[in-house]
Design an enzyme around this catalytic site. Sequence first.
Site, PDB file in Angstrom:
ATOM      1  N   HIS A  37     -41.258 -54.871 -18.190  1.00 39.59           N
ATOM      2  CA  HIS A  37     -41.367 -56.334 -18.104  1.00 39.59           C
ATOM      3  C   HIS A  37     -42.539 -56.820 -18.964  1.00 39.59           C
ATOM      4  O   HIS A  37     -42.439 -57.855 -19.629  1.00 39.59           O
ATOM      5  CB  HIS A  37     -41.613 -56.778 -16.660  1.00 39.59           C
ATOM      6  CG  HIS A  37     -40.494 -56.446 -15.713  1.00 39.59           C
ATOM      7  ND1 HIS A  37     -40.585 -55.437 -14.783  1.00 39.59           N
ATOM      8  CD2 HIS A  37     -39.270 -56.993 -15.558  1.00 39.59           C
ATOM      9  CE1 HIS A  37     -39.469 -55.386 -14.080  1.00 39.59           C
ATOM     10  NE2 HIS A  37     -38.639 -56.303 -14.530  1.00 39.59           N
ATOM     11  N   ARG A 187     -36.565 -49.811  -9.744  1.00 39.17           N
ATOM     12  CA  ARG A 187     -35.997 -48.900  -8.740  1.00 39.17           C
ATOM     13  C   ARG A 187     -36.644 -47.520  -8.778  1.00 39.17           C
ATOM     14  O   ARG A 187     -36.510 -46.762  -7.813  1.00 39.17           O
ATOM     15  CB  ARG A 187     -34.497 -48.746  -8.962  1.00 39.17           C
ATOM     16  CG  ARG A 187     -33.723 -49.990  -8.607  1.00 39.17           C
ATOM     17  CD  ARG A 187     -32.325 -49.927  -9.171  1.00 39.17           C
ATOM     18  NE  ARG A 187     -31.685 -51.228  -9.093  1.00 39.17           N
ATOM     19  CZ  ARG A 187     -30.747 -51.553  -8.217  1.00 39.17           C
ATOM     20  NH1 ARG A 187     -30.335 -50.672  -7.362  1.00 39.17           N
ATOM     21  NH2 ARG A 187     -30.232 -52.757  -8.200  1.00 39.17           N
TER      22      ARG A 187
END
Length: 282
Positions: A37, A187
């Site tokens: 990100h 995740r």
Amino acid sequence: MRVVNIIEGLQAELSALKAQGKTVGLVPTMGALHAGHASLVKRSVAENDVTVVSVFVNPTQFNDKIDLIKYPRTLDADCKLLEANGASFVFAPSVEEIYPQEDTRQFSFAPLDTVMEGAFRPGHFNGVCQIVSRLFDVVQPHKAYFGEKDFQQLAIIREMVRQLHYNVEIVGCPILREEDGLALSSRNARLSASERENALKISQVLFKSRTFAATHSVSETQQFVEDAITVQPGLRLEYFEIVDGNTLQRVGYWEETPYVVGCITVFCGEVRLIDNIKYKEL
Ligand code: PAF
């Protein structure tokens, strides 16, 4: 950096900045931010005067409610990462703020959204299009940034922008990997140490398959990846497909199209991981 929870507040701030001629980049996220990100945020900061990062775990894109409940929520840590990377605004709305009433809009971008993730996660891309279109309406960014790890999502968002005439440039950003090759994902935080070891095989097999593909057919490469994942203890292959990077339809021959990508989804224990590899690129 300002943290804003209310649409009107964000729009007031952005209108003032746009009136001064400032350009706005949007990085939509569901939080639990990592270096992948951060790379999107850095790119937006480099290319725009103002960067808005949305942090919103969008319930409408989860077809598995347990997955929604277990999705990591780490807003304080996310804000630290965003501040360090130069974001101007964090937009962290409540579910009620985004969906004051149920969003009943139906998006269909077939055949892009009916294959792979679309086949295994019914309704997922409809939810993605609901939230991304809502964010585009609210922020009205000049550019929006998405990772290529979610390869199918990126293709569908590009198509949504094209069909619905959104005035935004979609910027796809390369997959970021750990040093050993594992694709960065929120995740990954849910993997135990041994699952993390197993998960590493996914990228290793994909990289090997690129070498294999140079001297083998599409169907042999398909088989190579399927076999190599299936024999790995702790991994369960959901699908591996070799597709045209634009249409996401299966290719039969390497010569068929100039853009060929292999997309994979594997369960590592209970954690569902996706990755992809480019065999041929435009
Ligand atoms: O890729 C994601 O994290 C999500 O699907 C997105 C684009 C932020 C929409 O919720």
